[in-house]
Motif scaffolding. Structure first.
Motif, short mmCIF file in Angstrom:
data_model
loop_
_atom_site.label_atom_id
_atom_site.label_comp_id
_atom_site.label_asym_id
_atom_site.label_seq_id
_atom_site.Cartn_x
_atom_site.Cartn_y
_atom_site.Cartn_z
N GLU A 1 12.00 -6.38 -56.47
CA GLU A 1 11.15 -5.66 -57.41
C GLU A 1 9.66 -5.81 -57.10
OE1 GLU A 1 12.19 -6.71 -61.39
OE2 GLU A 1 14.23 -5.91 -61.24
N GLN A 2 9.32 -6.28 -55.90
CA GLN A 2 7.93 -6.35 -55.46
C GLN A 2 7.69 -5.26 -54.42
OE1 GLN A 2 5.29 -8.17 -56.26
NE2 GLN A 2 6.23 -9.59 -57.72
N LEU A 3 6.59 -4.52 -54.59
CA LEU A 3 6.27 -3.44 -53.67
C LEU A 3 5.73 -4.00 -52.36
CD1 LEU A 3 6.06 -0.36 -53.33
CD2 LEU A 3 3.75 -0.51 -54.28
N LEU A 4 6.27 -3.51 -51.24
CA LEU A 4 5.86 -3.97 -49.92
C LEU A 4 4.83 -3.01 -49.32
CD1 LEU A 4 9.37 -4.80 -48.41
CD2 LEU A 4 7.71 -6.42 -49.32
N PRO A 5 3.90 -3.53 -48.51
CA PRO A 5 2.94 -2.66 -47.84
C PRO A 5 3.48 -2.07 -46.55
CG PRO A 5 2.42 -4.93 -47.39
CD PRO A 5 3.59 -4.94 -48.33
N ALA A 6 4.67 -2.49 -46.14
CA ALA A 6 5.31 -1.97 -44.93
C ALA A 6 6.81 -1.93 -45.18
CB ALA A 6 4.99 -2.85 -43.72
N PRO A 7 7.52 -0.97 -44.62
CA PRO A 7 8.96 -0.85 -44.89
C PRO A 7 9.76 -2.01 -44.30
CG PRO A 7 8.28 0.72 -43.20
CD PRO A 7 7.02 0.13 -43.76
N LEU A 8 10.75 -2.45 -45.03
CA LEU A 8 11.64 -3.53 -44.61
C LEU A 8 13.05 -2.96 -44.40
CD1 LEU A 8 12.14 -6.62 -44.20
CD2 LEU A 8 12.71 -6.71 -46.63
N TYR A 9 13.56 -3.13 -43.18
CA TYR A 9 14.91 -2.65 -42.88
C TYR A 9 15.76 -3.82 -42.42
CZ TYR A 9 13.02 2.09 -43.01
OH TYR A 9 12.42 3.26 -43.41
N ARG A 10 17.08 -3.65 -42.54
CA ARG A 10 18.01 -4.73 -42.19
C ARG A 10 19.04 -4.24 -41.18
NH1 ARG A 10 16.51 -5.50 -47.43
NH2 ARG A 10 16.03 -7.66 -48.06
N SER A 11 19.40 -5.16 -40.30
CA SER A 11 20.42 -4.89 -39.28
C SER A 11 21.49 -5.96 -39.36
CB SER A 11 19.77 -4.89 -37.89
OG SER A 11 20.74 -4.97 -36.88
N ALA A 12 22.73 -5.56 -39.19
CA ALA A 12 23.83 -6.52 -39.25
C ALA A 12 23.71 -7.57 -38.15
CB ALA A 12 25.16 -5.79 -39.14
N SER A 13 23.18 -7.19 -37.00
CA SER A 13 23.08 -8.11 -35.87
C SER A 13 21.71 -8.76 -35.73
CB SER A 13 23.42 -7.38 -34.56
OG SER A 13 22.54 -6.27 -34.37
N LEU A 14 20.65 -8.07 -36.15
CA LEU A 14 19.30 -8.57 -35.93
C LEU A 14 18.63 -9.11 -37.18
CD1 LEU A 14 18.01 -5.75 -33.54
CD2 LEU A 14 18.82 -8.03 -32.93
N GLY A 15 19.23 -8.90 -38.35
CA GLY A 15 18.64 -9.41 -39.58
C GLY A 15 17.59 -8.48 -40.15
#
Length: 479
Positions: A324-338
């Motif tokens: 619920e905190q707004l980020l200044p850059a997009p955060l993405y997730r990968s099953a292998s890379l985190g």
């Protein structure tokens, strides 16, 4: 006499109407060319002003012809009103957007703020800023360092345990800047036989000196001088090199390793900003204020943001939130890379199609620079290796869930072709970095730059290429 007075009054009204048409029409034309860079991409402030002066005379000619017609006067008056209304609407929209953005959303791409805990790169250093107002150059004869984390980390989440565990990579960084403002500890410019040229990936931003590929290569190919400068593009790097050679020759220089970065080198300052000569014209005068206003309109207008891909909705997509905190850059997730924070402008660059890339004015600047470099290398006997460094967004983005659809890397292909045209050796690090990511993420999770693993991959690939070329032999005993 009455006729003469009536004629003079009519002439005055016509001149006033014509003048308003020229003023508002020219201002609207100036605004649109400024924010869309239509007809003005890659030009200096003086050329942009000349274009607008030409437009002013053209509008004056058109208005002069129209007011001679029976209904022309009304058309010119209406045109003035429409132009003024459109211009004020754009400026009001831009201003309102900026106010709302600052009130309800985090400005992009990121913003540094002081915190009570560990800060970002420009916060927690012993000297808060290592750059001085001299064309963005580093402060000569300085040493700064401290415990830092990545430049994309939002201050609001500094103390969040989950965010720190998943994203933040704290490290100790020390920068030693030499007498010329470059990151070198032992090597002197005058004795340099090797030169590393480029931006922050050559400078070694966000990582300690001993782990950078330049330092590692310098152990095997000495003496090597690091002329990397964060935030520069090929045109600026070439100008810095020429300036350096003029003020202090390097008679031993034989090999240049020039790294081109796929994230922002396509968006060259020489092609997207008013060139330095424009600023010098008004330096230390009252015109500096208007120049800054012009630059602010260019960079912050809604149309400009749409053009360069930095327009963000006030309600951000899910990639811009964490607990619920707004980020200044997009955060993405990968099953292998985190998890990893990505940089929005680099995502935009990675999604541009081939046609858009090839039409970019920055390529003409790089073409010019390569041509000048070829001539200078021919006279002085330099070897030149062009190394392409891909952005994490283009190289690894497709492995992260929900990441935008990427285009082919047309910029890398163009650089490869350009290097061949000018007789430069060429190395693309994309394959090695991609293969290396199967073992460990080669980029920081909280930054756009390589971590120690990424620098190690770059070092091994560059060393192997130089050994293959056999320009200056590297000792076989080196690992």
């Amino acid at each position: 006499m009455a006729m003469d007075k009536s004629t003079r009054n009519e002439s005055t009204r016509n001149a006033w109407i014509r003048g308003m048409f020229v003023v508002w029409g020219t201002l609207l034309f100036a605004y649109l060319t400024l924010v869309t860079q239509c007809f003005t991409s890659g030009v200096s402030l003086r050329v942009w002003a000349l274009i607008n002066v030409s437009a002013m005379f053209l509008l004056g000619f058109i208005a002069g012809r129209l007011v001679q017609k029976p209904s022309g006067k009304k058309m010119v008056a209406l045109g003035s009103l429409v132009a003024a209304s459109i211009l004020f609407a754009f400026l009001l929209f831009d201003t309102s957007y900026q106010i709302i953005l600052h009130r309800v959303a985090t400005p992009l791409p990121f913003a540094f703020e002081k915190t009570s805990s560990t800060g970002g790169l420009e916060i927690n250093l012993d000297i808060p800023r290592y750059r001085v107002n001299d064309g963005g150059r580093n402060k000569p004869n300085s040493m700064i360092g401290g415990l830092v984390f990545g430049e994309l980390v939002p201050p609001a989440l500094v103390d969040d345990p989950e965010f720190r565990q998943q994203v933040v990579e704290t490290r100790r960084v020390e920068y030693r800047i030499d007498e010329f403002g470059y990151r070198n500890e032992l090597q002197s410019w005058e004795s340099a036989a090797w030169l590393a040229l480029g931006d922050s990936f050559v400078f070694g931003a966000s990582i300690d000196s001993s782990a950078t590929w330049v330092s590692r290569l310098g152990e095997a190919a000495s003496p090597l001088y690091n002329m990397g400068e964060s935030g520069t593009a090929p045109a600026g790097q070439w100008e810095r090199l020429r300036e350096q050679l003029q003020r202090s020759p390097a008679p031993q220089l034989k090999t240049i390793v020039w790294m081109v970065f796929g994230g922002n080198d396509l968006d060259s300052p020489a092609a997207s900003e008013f060139s330095e000569d424009s600023s010098q014209v008004v330096a230390d005068t009252f015109l500096v204020g208007p120049l800054r206003t012009i630059e602010a309109i260019r960079d912050k207008s809604v149309l400009s943001r749409v053009r360069n891909g930095t327009l963000r909705p006030l309600r951000y997509e899910s990639a811009y939130w964490f607990n619920e905190q707004l980020l200044p850059a997009p955060l993405y997730r990968s099953a292998s890379l985190g998890a990893k924070l990505f940089y929005a402008p680099y995502i935009y660059q990675a999604c541009r199609d081939k046609k858009d890339i090839l039409a970019d004015a920055s390529l003409r600047e790089i073409e010019r620079v390569f041509g000048e470099m070829q001539q200078e290398a021919g006279k002085l006997g330099w070897h030149t290796l062009i190394v392409f460094a891909p952005s994490a967004e283009h190289l690894l983005g497709s492995q992260f869930e929900g990441f935008p659809t990427l285009a082919e890397n047309s910029f890398e292909q163009w650089i490869s072709d350009a290097a061949a045209r000018y007789g430069f050796a060429y190395l693309d690090l994309s394959h090695a970095l991609n293969a290396g990511s199967e073992t460990l993420l080669p980029y920081f999770r909280d930054d756009t730059h390589w971590n120690a693993w990424g620098h190690e991959i770059a070092f091994q690939e560059i060393k192997a290429k130089l050994t293959e070329l056999d320009w200056i032999p590297i000792a076989p005993s080196d690992p």
